[in-house]
Design an enzyme around this catalytic site. Structure first.
Site, PDB file in Angstrom:
ATOM      1  N   ASP A 181      85.192 -19.559  40.623  1.00 51.76           N
ATOM      2  CA  ASP A 181      84.551 -19.572  39.175  1.00 51.76           C
ATOM      3  C   ASP A 181      83.724 -18.235  38.970  1.00 51.76           C
ATOM      4  OD1 ASP A 181      82.836 -20.151  41.511  1.00 51.76           O
ATOM      5  OD2 ASP A 181      81.234 -20.821  40.112  1.00 51.76           O
ATOM      6  N   GLU A 248      80.601 -22.110  42.737  1.00 58.75           N
ATOM      7  CA  GLU A 248      79.500 -21.400  43.718  1.00 58.75           C
ATOM      8  C   GLU A 248      78.499 -20.843  42.616  1.00 58.75           C
ATOM      9  OE1 GLU A 248      77.734 -17.726  45.209  1.00 58.75           O
ATOM     10  OE2 GLU A 248      79.045 -17.672  43.631  1.00 58.75           O
TER      11      GLU A 248
END
Length: 590
Positions: A181, A248
């Site tokens: 991400d 994350e």
């Protein structure tokens, strides 16, 4: 002639016998003081003053660290059949054809937006997670050999776990990590980008776009390495596991956490020889090149400060509203930060000791304070004064506080019944949540009393609620202890393996490109934030946050902001780093 000679010599008076002069106590003391003062000036003080103000910053030929405070392992090249493969791949990575292939891999990954927002709901309920599906489809298309050869398990739908079994099951596997991400792009800043943020545009030097550095460059470099090793028929002796979370940037609760739990359940505690996740790279410091793998992470805590008071019409206000009282608390908080010291054994201290030991252009005053500070507390405080002039280093060394969010009031003519602030703390590696929580009760007690507030801090009553105007409540909705510090001593084989691989990668890449290579030094470092490894502490004692980026060319300089990019040369070197590390680990005693 004899008489002339005699006349030049001192003569005693006629009729008297010459006697030696007597030494009084006073004259003896004066002589000794004069002797020692002369010795001090000529042989101790003067040379140091000359060196500090006029001489070179280090002795000719470079500084020689007498205490061996930052020993360096030799460059470590893969041996045997792995050595031959490594030499061939090093040459391959320097070819234009492979560079174009690597650039296309990263550019394609950047073109798939995988944004993470802080308010995203559970997977399966929040549609914003669905962007991970197209990213998985891209990886399947870009790396077909991996997907036909390795076992892939999807954890919580979008967590990716690849397993490549080695031929020797008695060896602990290595675990390589990254995250899929990226932070969102602010729509108001799109026109400020040199190239569209999800274009993956390559301008001949750099790949542009969100995630090109953080952290798709790391994830794609790992996959590029594995794909290339498979294409060259490499079969590992030591198993290799890849773990890629997908949230994350929101702390990893739905990605990294379930992945870590899956790995712990399957492999067990302390099952991995080493873990590598995203992190720092290498950069020039005082004339030397230093790679700083993160061996620790600071803790983190959000502290919520709430004030509850009676409401009413704003035309008849009390002396202080809840917002006014909260403002006083925050001003007092900022006026009383946590004391910060440079402590021996911490990652920041170790980094500075390596710079003092190996960088040629360290100012003499700083070098002397750092070297003598190994044993002298007074000299360590001198080093601290110099180092902490750099606010970033001071922040890395100590527990920080930042009032980031405030809220209160609903209407201009209504007294606010509640005012709230959220303070983020990053906890020093030599501190703890216990130390943080102990800071607050005494900090606000006198203000709470003066405002006639009851006071509760972390569920403990500090001032009771009898006959009070309102309530002050301090709590911690989120808290994380500092990470265990990875060992770097002489017996720490994984750190030696990593260090040797870094030094070899740095030299080999420049040799393959026909460039003259400077020597790179490896220094234990620390992350300024937290990575997905915060869920992986039970899986290995040897966790490193490192991606071998060249930080001096923008590698980590533009993450989370406009014009994030990654130099193609730096990206190719990351691929070589993972190749070197894997081939070295395959035959190492870990």
């Amino acid at each position: 002639m004899a008489n002339d000679t005699k006349a030049l010599l001192p003569q005693a008076a006629e009729g008297r016998v010459s006697k030696p002069a007597k030494w009084t106590t006073k004259s003896r003391v004066f002589f000794l003081l004069k002797f020692y003062w002369t010795f001090y000036v000529l042989f101790w003080l003067l040379p140091r003053l000359i060196c500090e103000h006029f001489g070179p910053s280090s002795p000719p030929g470079g500084y020689v660290d007498p205490d061996g405070a930052c020993p360096q392992v030799d460059a470590l090249e893969p041996a045997g059949a792995n050595g031959e493969l490594w030499a061939n791949l090093s040459a391959l990575y320097a070819e234009d054809s492979y560079e174009k292939r690597a650039i296309s891999w990263l550019s394609g990954a950047v073109r798939v937006p995988t944004e993470t927002y802080d308010d995203m709901g559970p997977v399966g309920e929040d549609e914003r997670w669905d962007t991970r599906g197209p990213f998985h489809e891209y990886l399947l298309e870009a790396f077909p050999t991996i997907h036909s050869s390795l076992k892939l398990t999807k954890v919580n739908t979008y967590g990716l776990l690849y397993e490549w079994p080695g031929t020797d099951s008695t060896l602990k596997p290595i675990l390589l990590m990254g995250h899929q991400d990226v932070v969102p792009v602010n729509p108001d800043t799109v026109d400020q980008w040199a190239h569209p943020p999800y274009s993956g545009y390559f301008d001949g030097e750099s790949i542009w776009g969100r995630g090109s550095s953080d952290d798709k460059s790391g994830l794609i470099a790992i996959l590029a390495t594995i794909e290339t090793l498979l294409e060259h028929k490499f079969q590992p002796t030591r198993s290799i596991v890849l773990s890629f979370g997908f949230d994350e940037e929101a702390g990893g609760p739905q990605g990294a956490k379930p992945l870590a739990e899956f790995l712990l359940d399957k492999y067990g505690k302390d099952a991995f020889a080493l873990i590598i996740d995203e992190g720092a790279g290498y950069v020039e410091q005082f004339g030397g090149i230093f790679a700083t793998p993160g061996i620790g992470e600071k803790g983190s805590a959000n502290v919520k400060i709430e004030i509850h008071t009676p409401g009413g019409h704003s035309s008849i206000p009390p002396k202080h509203t809840s917002i006014g009282m909260l403002s006083s608390l925050l001003v007092h908080l900022e006026a009383n930060p946590f004391p910060v010291h440079l402590s021996r054994g911490t990652p920041v201290y170790q980094t500075l000791q390596c710079v003092a030991a190996h960088a040629p252009d360290v100012p003499p005053k700083l070098r002397r304070a750092l070297v003598k500070g190994r044993k002298s507390d007074r000299q360590l405080r001198k080093a601290e004064e110099i180092v902490f002039e750099n606010n970033a280093l001071k922040a890395l060394a100590g527990t920080t506080q930042a009032a980031d969010i405030v809220a209160g009031g609903v209407k201009s003519n209504a007294l606010p019944e509640q005012a709230t602030a959220l303070v983020n703390h990053r906890i020093a590696t030599d501190s703890s949540l216990k130390d943080l929580r102990a800071h607050y009760p005494g900090l606000f007690k006198h203000l709470a009393s003066s405002f006639n507030l009851s006071y509760t801090a972390f569920d403990a009553t500090i001032l009771d609620s009898k006959a009070t105007f309102g309530d002050l409540i301090v709590s911690s909705p989120y808290a994380l202890e500092p990470a265990p510090v990875t060992p770097t001593d002489a017996d720490a084989k994984p750190y030696a393996l990593l260090s040797g691989s870094i030094r070899t990668t740095y030299a080999k890449r420049r040799e393959a490109k026909g460039l003259e290579a400077e020597k790179v030094f490896v220094a234990p470092g620390i992350m300024s934030g937290n990575t997905d490894t915060k869920y992986y502490w039970d899986l290995s004692k040897h966790i490193f946050r490192y991606n071998h980026h060249n930080q001096g060319t923008g590698g980590l300089g533009r993450i989370h902001t406009v014009n994030e990019s990654m130099e193609s040369e730096s990206f190719l070197e990351v691929i070589l780093f993972f190749t070197t590390l894997i081939l070295n680990a395959d035959s190492a005693d870990l």
